[in-house]
Design an enzyme around this catalytic site. Structure first.
Site, PDB file in Angstrom:
ATOM      1  N   ARG A 314      -8.249  27.549 -20.944  1.00 54.47           N
ATOM      2  CA  ARG A 314      -7.521  26.353 -21.382  1.00 54.47           C
ATOM      3  C   ARG A 314      -7.566  25.197 -20.373  1.00 54.47           C
ATOM      4  NH1 ARG A 314      -2.919  25.744 -22.639  1.00 54.47           N
ATOM      5  NH2 ARG A 314      -3.232  24.670 -24.602  1.00 54.47           N
ATOM      6  N   CYS A 346     -19.629  30.097 -11.319  1.00 50.27           N
ATOM      7  CA  CYS A 346     -20.471  29.053 -10.737  1.00 50.27           C
ATOM      8  C   CYS A 346     -20.496  27.800 -11.593  1.00 50.27           C
ATOM      9  CB  CYS A 346     -21.868  29.600 -10.524  1.00 50.27           C
ATOM     10  SG  CYS A 346     -21.818  30.948  -9.351  1.00 50.27           S
TER      11      CYS A 346
HETATM   12  N1  LLP Z   1      -2.713  27.826 -38.919  1.00 46.46           N
HETATM   13  C1  LLP Z   1      -3.956  27.306 -38.836  1.00 46.46           C
HETATM   14  C2  LLP Z   1      -4.690  27.028 -40.055  1.00 46.46           C
HETATM   15  C3  LLP Z   1      -4.507  27.032 -37.567  1.00 46.46           C
HETATM   16  O1  LLP Z   1      -5.728  26.511 -37.492  1.00 46.46           O
HETATM   17  C4  LLP Z   1      -3.754  27.306 -36.395  1.00 46.46           C
HETATM   18  C5  LLP Z   1      -4.319  27.043 -35.066  1.00 46.46           C
HETATM   19  C6  LLP Z   1      -2.474  27.869 -36.551  1.00 46.46           C
HETATM   20  C7  LLP Z   1      -1.980  28.104 -37.829  1.00 46.46           C
HETATM   21  C8  LLP Z   1      -1.610  28.223 -35.384  1.00 46.46           C
HETATM   22  O2  LLP Z   1      -1.289  27.099 -34.625  1.00 46.46           O
HETATM   23  P1  LLP Z   1      -0.218  27.230 -33.431  1.00 46.46           P
HETATM   24  O3  LLP Z   1       1.117  27.538 -34.056  1.00 46.46           O
HETATM   25  O4  LLP Z   1      -0.673  28.326 -32.554  1.00 46.46           O
HETATM   26  O5  LLP Z   1      -0.280  25.912 -32.769  1.00 46.46           O
HETATM   27  N2  LLP Z   1      -7.103  27.048 -28.602  1.00 46.46           N
HETATM   28  C9  LLP Z   1      -6.196  25.925 -28.675  1.00 46.46           C
HETATM   29  C10 LLP Z   1      -5.377  25.934 -29.944  1.00 46.46           C
HETATM   30  C11 LLP Z   1      -6.212  26.028 -31.205  1.00 46.46           C
HETATM   31  C12 LLP Z   1      -5.379  26.094 -32.462  1.00 46.46           C
HETATM   32  C13 LLP Z   1      -6.205  26.435 -33.637  1.00 46.46           C
HETATM   33  N3  LLP Z   1      -5.504  26.585 -34.883  1.00 46.46           N
HETATM   34  C14 LLP Z   1      -5.339  25.896 -27.405  1.00 46.46           C
HETATM   35  O6  LLP Z   1      -5.529  26.741 -26.535  1.00 46.46           O
HETATM   36  O7  LLP Z   1      -4.505  25.010 -27.259  1.00 46.46           O
END
Ligand code: LLP
Length: 421
Positions: A314, A346
């Protein structure tokens, strides 16, 4: 809120001293707190207790089987985006009829499997996907419950890599085509139109973009009903943010979020589906690493850790801020200095924090990255041939390894050299 705190000068995960886990499993590792996971789930589900709400934890945030089982026991369903996530959710005891399938690229094979196990609904993101689902369901003599995902074209005001609800994103169906797509869903064999779906982004710290999006959805539901469609469910996605930085304003509480939803969506009298991920798992996990070296280049001090960008991506990927705590509590009079925390990979991007004011470290010290429970382990890789790091679940004063570190033989087990070499 979380259950990682200093007791007698040592960081504890609930009742377990973090150094005890490090001694047992080696570093780096992820450590999750059961009490934090269940508390977050309860706060969220209590907020919606007066509504007909189905909570589908977004498995992509943290898909460790023990985490899923912990949430399944609380009554959680699942939001999944692949057959692998569906298998995990089922294995952890999440009932199929509480599982929704999201994502822009479902394959025919994944659709067939999801139909076979009897999931609650498919959130469909394009016309070609709707056609394919119709074909797959028809071939099986089955009917797929469908909620088209509508792109409300609102700016979620979050990081550009995690915003999803504008027309510049690949997600959802254009707002204007909602009526036509619902008609298509009604006409196609093997498809039953059951509702609408929307998800505008992740790490939202403001309710206003939600309110704009949900108001548009409510308006659309009314129009579609007037046109004769049955819309009994509204899936509002996930995305509610968590505090990462100690000086961040508190993001909206789930109670405020739920009150806004009750006001805007409540009058539609439909089932409300929610897909929280980060809110449940984010602050329920830490990543622990050990200092290998401390070195200085000119006036910069680098703390080189055995954890790297492949373990927690992240900071490199989103410039994300994670608090870094020494596992041994610093003395009250310890003088802070600016430190660059880096890993051994690296790449210059293998940097967790630049010029972060911190107490001094020496080789052998342990550090903890806070708020690493969501999008941590799930986004890790074995870049630089570094083994995936273990995951540990703590429950009060006991802990268990819930994914062990593979040895090098296991890492290479799937590789082979062609016989012409
Ligand atoms: N529903 C859908 C359709 C989604 O695409 C996502 C997250 C969620 C629910 C859940 O969202 P949350 O409640 O966790 O915000 N890797 C990134 C975050 C990517 C989120 C992708 N979709 C990070 O590390 O910030």
């Amino acid at each position: 809120m979380h259950h990682f705190e200093y007791r007698n000068g040592v960081l504890h995960a609930e009742g377990v001293p973090v150094p005890d886990i490090a001694r047992d499993v080696g570093t780096p590792f992820y450590c999750y707190s059961t009490a934090t996971l269940t508390r977050h789930y309860q706060v969220f589900s209590d907020a919606f207790s007066s509504m007909d709400a189905l909570i589908c934890y977004s498995v992509k945030a943290n898909s460790n089987l023990a985490v899923l089982k912990t949430l399944a026991r609380q009554g959680s369903g699942a939001d999944i985006v692949s057959e692998g996530e569906l298998q995990r959710a089922l294995m952890a005891g999440m009932p199929a009829d509480k599982i929704v399938f999201s994502g822009v690229g479902k394959t025919a094979g994944e659709m067939a499997y999801a139909l076979d196990v009897g999931i609650h609904q498919f959130n469909v993101e394009s016309e070609p996907e709707l056609y394919l689902l119709s074909q797959v369901a028809q071939q099986k003599g089955m009917t797929a419950a469908v909620a088209p995902r509508i792109n409300p074209d609102v700016d979620a005001r979050t990081h550009k890599k995690i915003t999803t609800g504008t027309q510049q994103n690949k997600f959802g169906l254009p707002w204007e085509s909602a009526g036509a797509v619902c008609q298509m869903a009604t006409d196609l064999p093997g498809i039953e139109l059951v509702g609408l779906d929307v998800h505008i982004g992740s790490q939202l710290t403001d309710l206003e973009p939600y309110e704009n999006a949900f108001s548009r959805v409510a308006e659309l539901v009314r129009e579609l009903r007037e046109a004769g469609h049955t819309i009994d469910r509204v899936d509002l996605g996930g995305g509610l943010g968590i505090p990462y930085h100690p000086e961040d304003a508190e993001p909206p509480h789930p109670d405020q979020y739920a009150a806004m939803i009750e006001r805007i969506i409540g009058p539609l009298n439909c089932e409300i589906i929610l897909e929280p991920g980060r809110l449940i798992a984010g602050n329920a996990g830490i990543m622990v690493a050990e200092v290998i070296y401390v070195k200085t280049n000119g006036d910069r001090t680098f703390v080189i850790l055995d954890g790297a960008m492949n373990d927690l991506i992240r900071p490199s990927f989103y410039d994300a801020y994670h608090q870094i705590w020494p596992v041994t509590e610093p003395a009250e009079d310890a003088v802070s200095l600016p430190i660059d925390f880096v890993g051994p990979v690296c790449e210059s991007a293998d940097t967790f924090a630049v010029q972060r004011m911190s107490p001094p470290y020496q080789a052998g010290d342990l550090v903890a990255f806070l708020s690493a429970g969501a999008y941590g382990a799930v986004m890790s890789s074995s870049y630089n041939s570094r083994p995936l790091i273990p995951e540990v679940l703590v429950d009060a004063d006991r802990f268990a390894v819930t994914r062990r570190r593979p040895d090098f033989q296991e890492m290479l087990a799937g590789e082979s050299i062609p016989d012409w070499l």
